[in-house]
Design a protein around this motif. Structure first.
Motif, PDB file in Angstrom:
ATOM      1  N   LEU A  41      38.355  48.847  34.203  1.00  0.00           N
ATOM      2  CA  LEU A  41      37.383  49.397  35.146  1.00  0.00           C
ATOM      3  C   LEU A  41      38.082  50.327  36.128  1.00  0.00           C
ATOM      4  O   LEU A  41      39.224  50.083  36.524  1.00  0.00           O
ATOM      5  CB  LEU A  41      36.705  48.271  35.923  1.00  0.00           C
ATOM      6  CG  LEU A  41      35.823  47.315  35.120  1.00  0.00           C
ATOM      7  CD1 LEU A  41      35.291  46.209  36.035  1.00  0.00           C
ATOM      8  CD2 LEU A  41      34.680  48.054  34.458  1.00  0.00           C
ATOM      9  N   PRO A  42      37.428  51.388  36.537  1.00  0.00           N
ATOM     10  CA  PRO A  42      38.061  52.284  37.516  1.00  0.00           C
ATOM     11  C   PRO A  42      38.237  51.585  38.855  1.00  0.00           C
ATOM     12  O   PRO A  42      37.392  50.791  39.261  1.00  0.00           O
ATOM     13  CB  PRO A  42      37.070  53.445  37.623  1.00  0.00           C
ATOM     14  CG  PRO A  42      35.761  52.880  37.189  1.00  0.00           C
ATOM     15  CD  PRO A  42      36.074  51.845  36.152  1.00  0.00           C
ATOM     16  N   MET A 247      28.927  45.429  43.003  1.00  0.00           N
ATOM     17  CA  MET A 247      29.554  44.106  43.098  1.00  0.00           C
ATOM     18  C   MET A 247      28.877  43.096  42.176  1.00  0.00           C
ATOM     19  O   MET A 247      29.546  42.260  41.549  1.00  0.00           O
ATOM     20  CB  MET A 247      29.540  43.622  44.543  1.00  0.00           C
ATOM     21  CG  MET A 247      30.485  44.391  45.449  1.00  0.00           C
ATOM     22  SD  MET A 247      30.648  43.643  47.089  1.00  0.00           S
ATOM     23  CE  MET A 247      29.044  43.995  47.794  1.00  0.00           C
ATOM     24  N   ILE A 248      27.555  43.166  42.086  1.00  0.00           N
ATOM     25  CA  ILE A 248      26.828  42.262  41.187  1.00  0.00           C
ATOM     26  C   ILE A 248      27.258  42.488  39.740  1.00  0.00           C
ATOM     27  O   ILE A 248      27.527  41.533  38.998  1.00  0.00           O
ATOM     28  CB  ILE A 248      25.310  42.473  41.327  1.00  0.00           C
ATOM     29  CG1 ILE A 248      24.812  41.919  42.660  1.00  0.00           C
ATOM     30  CG2 ILE A 248      24.552  41.816  40.167  1.00  0.00           C
ATOM     31  CD1 ILE A 248      23.395  42.340  42.998  1.00  0.00           C
ATOM     32  N   LEU A 249      27.331  43.737  39.331  1.00  0.00           N
ATOM     33  CA  LEU A 249      27.653  44.043  37.940  1.00  0.00           C
ATOM     34  C   LEU A 249      29.094  43.680  37.607  1.00  0.00           C
ATOM     35  O   LEU A 249      29.388  43.206  36.499  1.00  0.00           O
ATOM     36  CB  LEU A 249      27.372  45.518  37.661  1.00  0.00           C
ATOM     37  CG  LEU A 249      25.893  45.929  37.766  1.00  0.00           C
ATOM     38  CD1 LEU A 249      25.744  47.434  37.592  1.00  0.00           C
ATOM     39  CD2 LEU A 249      25.032  45.187  36.753  1.00  0.00           C
ATOM     40  N   VAL A 250      30.017  43.894  38.550  1.00  0.00           N
ATOM     41  CA  VAL A 250      31.398  43.451  38.343  1.00  0.00           C
ATOM     42  C   VAL A 250      31.441  41.933  38.176  1.00  0.00           C
ATOM     43  O   VAL A 250      32.101  41.398  37.278  1.00  0.00           O
ATOM     44  CB  VAL A 250      32.303  43.895  39.513  1.00  0.00           C
ATOM     45  CG1 VAL A 250      33.637  43.153  39.482  1.00  0.00           C
ATOM     46  CG2 VAL A 250      32.547  45.402  39.450  1.00  0.00           C
ATOM     47  N   LEU A 290      27.641  51.257  33.734  1.00  0.00           N
ATOM     48  CA  LEU A 290      26.799  51.046  34.906  1.00  0.00           C
ATOM     49  C   LEU A 290      27.644  50.761  36.143  1.00  0.00           C
ATOM     50  O   LEU A 290      27.339  51.235  37.245  1.00  0.00           O
ATOM     51  CB  LEU A 290      25.835  49.880  34.659  1.00  0.00           C
ATOM     52  CG  LEU A 290      24.705  50.121  33.660  1.00  0.00           C
ATOM     53  CD1 LEU A 290      23.927  48.828  33.424  1.00  0.00           C
ATOM     54  CD2 LEU A 290      23.775  51.228  34.155  1.00  0.00           C
ATOM     55  N   ILE A 291      28.708  49.976  35.979  1.00  0.00           N
ATOM     56  CA  ILE A 291      29.592  49.663  37.107  1.00  0.00           C
ATOM     57  C   ILE A 291      30.213  50.931  37.665  1.00  0.00           C
ATOM     58  O   ILE A 291      30.231  51.161  38.888  1.00  0.00           O
ATOM     59  CB  ILE A 291      30.683  48.672  36.661  1.00  0.00           C
ATOM     60  CG1 ILE A 291      30.078  47.293  36.397  1.00  0.00           C
ATOM     61  CG2 ILE A 291      31.792  48.574  37.702  1.00  0.00           C
ATOM     62  CD1 ILE A 291      31.018  46.322  35.709  1.00  0.00           C
ATOM     63  N   GLU A 292      30.723  51.780  36.769  1.00  0.00           N
ATOM     64  CA  GLU A 292      31.333  53.024  37.236  1.00  0.00           C
ATOM     65  C   GLU A 292      30.298  53.932  37.893  1.00  0.00           C
ATOM     66  O   GLU A 292      30.569  54.546  38.949  1.00  0.00           O
ATOM     67  CB  GLU A 292      32.019  53.761  36.087  1.00  0.00           C
ATOM     68  CG  GLU A 292      32.687  55.058  36.541  1.00  0.00           C
ATOM     69  CD  GLU A 292      33.597  55.673  35.497  1.00  0.00           C
ATOM     70  OE1 GLU A 292      34.237  56.702  35.817  1.00  0.00           O
ATOM     71  OE2 GLU A 292      33.675  55.128  34.379  1.00  0.00           O
TER      72      GLU A 292
END
Length: 375
Positions: A41-42, A247-250, A290-292
């Motif tokens: 993840l970035p 934060m939720i998706l991570v 989606l996180i990025e």
């Protein structure tokens, strides 16, 4: 170890306690997929630990033992929880706070984590959850003779934290806990029914149950600022919205091992698999995108605030700096905690690799597991 359940006398005026942490979860009935590749993840935002992180974690663990020990089924359940290093989350997300406030934040996050574990890890009924959570909310910030450990621990947090809040923030404190605990209860029937929400509906519910109202407040508390009047503005709503969704998706991605084991449908991996008919790896890849996207959208929204009329305000810049560290610290913490990789996990610095869903204790591996060839 004494039970957190009230004594055997019938007390019809008070709802039942939450189940003890360590109660076996519902039986899993997940897919047959056994591992997935976690992409890198970035790292878009800074991460750091409080200079006194070790001391804060130790003191926070001592606070849990002193106030919340009876919320666990037995000593082993308590020790297993402490090995998750939840006491380090506060120092990871409030590295710029002074030591006392960082300690308060660490204890508060341990408190809500234990409440969440009591609900999510058991077959708690919706009625039981709502009754117990209403009891906690009622006792928060209220003089009460209730001897529940969660009530007494909440009272201790209230006494310590509210002197550092403005009157407006004090009003938000109890309200924020009530909103988030209500979100915990709203998830219960979906879990029990194995119901998978559409992505938009899932995210709306998770923003509440993730605890954004109190997460924002604790971020302000650590930074010694009050953003009460600015949170409803479009600029702050956009920045805060992207922050909490990232934060939720991570959390959903890195906790999938744990949640898959109990067939938890309240996770974006399950949502993407079900609604988009994706296999596990494709769902993971989609979630990483989606996180990025949420992270980069947060940066854009944050920069618009800093470059706009509010950008010259010291309190605004301080809050956004704290928010940067909250997001970055949350992501860094998730790679460290045994909560998601198994009791006994020791981080080796890896942040990508193949991750087993079936091993009791997993780590990120450079290669997938090989199925033995039968001669």
């Amino acid at each position: 170890m004494t039970s957190a359940v009230p004594s055997s006398r019938q007390d019809t005026d008070r709802p039942q306690e939450l189940p003890l942490v360590g109660t076996p979860p519902q039986a899993a009935h997940g897919t047959q997929e056994t591992e997935f590749y976690l992409p890198e993840l970035p790292r878009l935002l800074p991460s750091a630990y409080h200079p006194n992180a070790v001391e804060i974690e130790v003191r926070s663990n001592a606070w849990v033992c002193r106030h919340l020990q009876s919320c666990f089924t037995d000593e082993q359940a308590l020790l297993s929880y402490l090995r998750q290093r939840a006491g380090l989350y506060g120092p990871a997300v409030s590295p710029l706070a002074d030591g006392q406030r960082a300690g308060d934040i660490a204890d508060f996050y341990q408190y809500v984590t234990i409440v969440d574990d009591a609900i999510a890890g058991t077959s708690t009924s919706e009625q039981q959850a709502r009754g117990a959570l209403a009891r906690i909310t009622h006792g928060f910030g209220t003089e009460t003779d209730d001897t529940s450990p969660l009530i007494r621990a909440g009272a201790d947090l209230w006494r310590r934290i509210t002197p550092g809040l403005s009157p407006a923030q004090v009003g938000r404190f109890k309200e924020s806990l009530a909103i988030s605990l209500g979100g915990y209860a709203d998830e219960v029937p979906h879990r029990h029914a194995g119901h998978v929400l559409a992505l938009d509906g899932y995210m709306k519910l998770r923003v509440v149950s993730f605890g954004w109202p109190f997460v924002a407040l604790m971020t302000e508390y650590g930074a010694r600022v009050d953003m009460t009047d600015l949170h409803p503005t479009p600029e702050f709503e956009k920045a805060n919205g992207h922050a909490v969704r990232q934060m939720i998706l991570v959390n959903d991605l890195l906790s999938w091992r744990k949640e898959h084991a109990r067939a938890d449908t309240m996770n974006a991996v399950a949502v993407l698999q079900h609604n988009d008919n994706l296999d596990l790896q494709d769902a993971v890849n989609a979630l990483c995108h989606l996180i990025e996207a949420e992270g980069r959208a947060y940066l854009t929204a944050r920069d618009r605030i800093l470059n706009g009329p509010l950008g010259g305000r010291t309190d605004v810049a301080t809050y956004l700096d704290a928010l940067d560290h909250l997001i970055g610290g949350t992501q860094a913490y998730h790679y460290l905690t045994p909560r998601y990789f198994g009791d006994g996990y020791a981080p080796d610095g890896s942040t990508s690799g193949w991750l087993s869903l079936t091993e009791p204790l997993a780590r990120l591996r450079p290669q997938p597991q090989r199925t033995p060839t039968v001669a």
